[in-house]
Motif scaffolding. Structure first.
Motif, PDB file in Angstrom:
ATOM      1  N   ALA A 111       0.317  12.451   0.211  1.00 32.52           N
ATOM      2  CA  ALA A 111      -0.472  12.577  -0.936  1.00 32.52           C
ATOM      3  C   ALA A 111      -1.414  11.958  -1.001  1.00 32.52           C
ATOM      4  O   ALA A 111      -2.683  12.206  -0.930  1.00 32.52           O
ATOM      5  N   GLY A 112      -2.089  11.178   0.578  1.00 37.55           N
ATOM      6  CA  GLY A 112      -3.283  11.080   0.897  1.00 37.55           C
ATOM      7  C   GLY A 112      -2.983   9.945   0.889  1.00 37.55           C
ATOM      8  O   GLY A 112      -4.976   9.245   0.654  1.00 37.55           O
ATOM      9  N   GLY A 113      -2.515   8.501   0.352  1.00 37.26           N
ATOM     10  CA  GLY A 113      -2.626   7.172  -0.281  1.00 37.26           C
ATOM     11  C   GLY A 113      -1.942   6.928   0.634  1.00 37.26           C
ATOM     12  O   GLY A 113      -1.722   6.505   1.318  1.00 37.26           O
ATOM     13  N   ALA A 114      -2.032   5.907  -0.129  1.00 36.98           N
ATOM     14  CA  ALA A 114      -1.934   4.100   1.164  1.00 36.98           C
ATOM     15  C   ALA A 114      -1.058   3.555   0.217  1.00 36.98           C
ATOM     16  O   ALA A 114      -1.187   2.576  -1.116  1.00 36.98           O
ATOM     17  N   VAL A 115       0.645   2.600   0.432  1.00 39.31           N
ATOM     18  CA  VAL A 115       1.250   1.629   0.225  1.00 39.31           C
ATOM     19  C   VAL A 115       1.073   0.373   1.244  1.00 39.31           C
ATOM     20  O   VAL A 115       1.114   1.144   1.943  1.00 39.31           O
TER      21      VAL A 115
END
Length: 110
Positions: A71-75
């Motif tokens: 989704a183009g995010g970061a965790v």
């Protein structure tokens, strides 16, 4: 197991308290998926109060990381105790997931 969700400066902080095993992993996965449906781009998963993680729990971590990346995010994962840190190390997940020593370090890296 209890999941507490907070927001700090636009970053979603998910704290997993208790054991994350085959019984509790589906609950955790459902809760995290509900968070991801809100188009969250930055997430920190705190393992400070996580007593144990089974292979089912590791699968939840991996699925979360994959969904966030897609989704183009970061965790970031943070603050594992010695037991959880050893589980992550032995399973090789510290090379797959971005695990930080502290919550502050994880928040600052996003």
């Amino acid at each position: 197991m209890e999941i507490i969700v907070n927001e700090i400066d636009g970053i979603t902080l998910v704290s997993i308290n208790g054991k994350l095993d085959s019984t509790t992993a589906p609950v955790a996965e459902n809760e995290i998926n509900s968070i991801l449906e809100k188009q969250v781009k930055k997430m920190v998963v705190s393992l400070k109060d996580t007593a144990y993680v089974s292979s089912a729990g590791l699968r939840v971590f991996l699925a979360t990381a994959k969904k966030m990346t897609a989704a183009g995010g970061a965790v970031k994962f943070c603050s594992p105790n010695d037991i959880v840190k050893e589980i992550l190390d032995v399973s090789g997940f510290t090379t797959i997931l971005d695990v930080k020593s502290t919550e502050e370090e994880a928040l600052g890296s996003l």
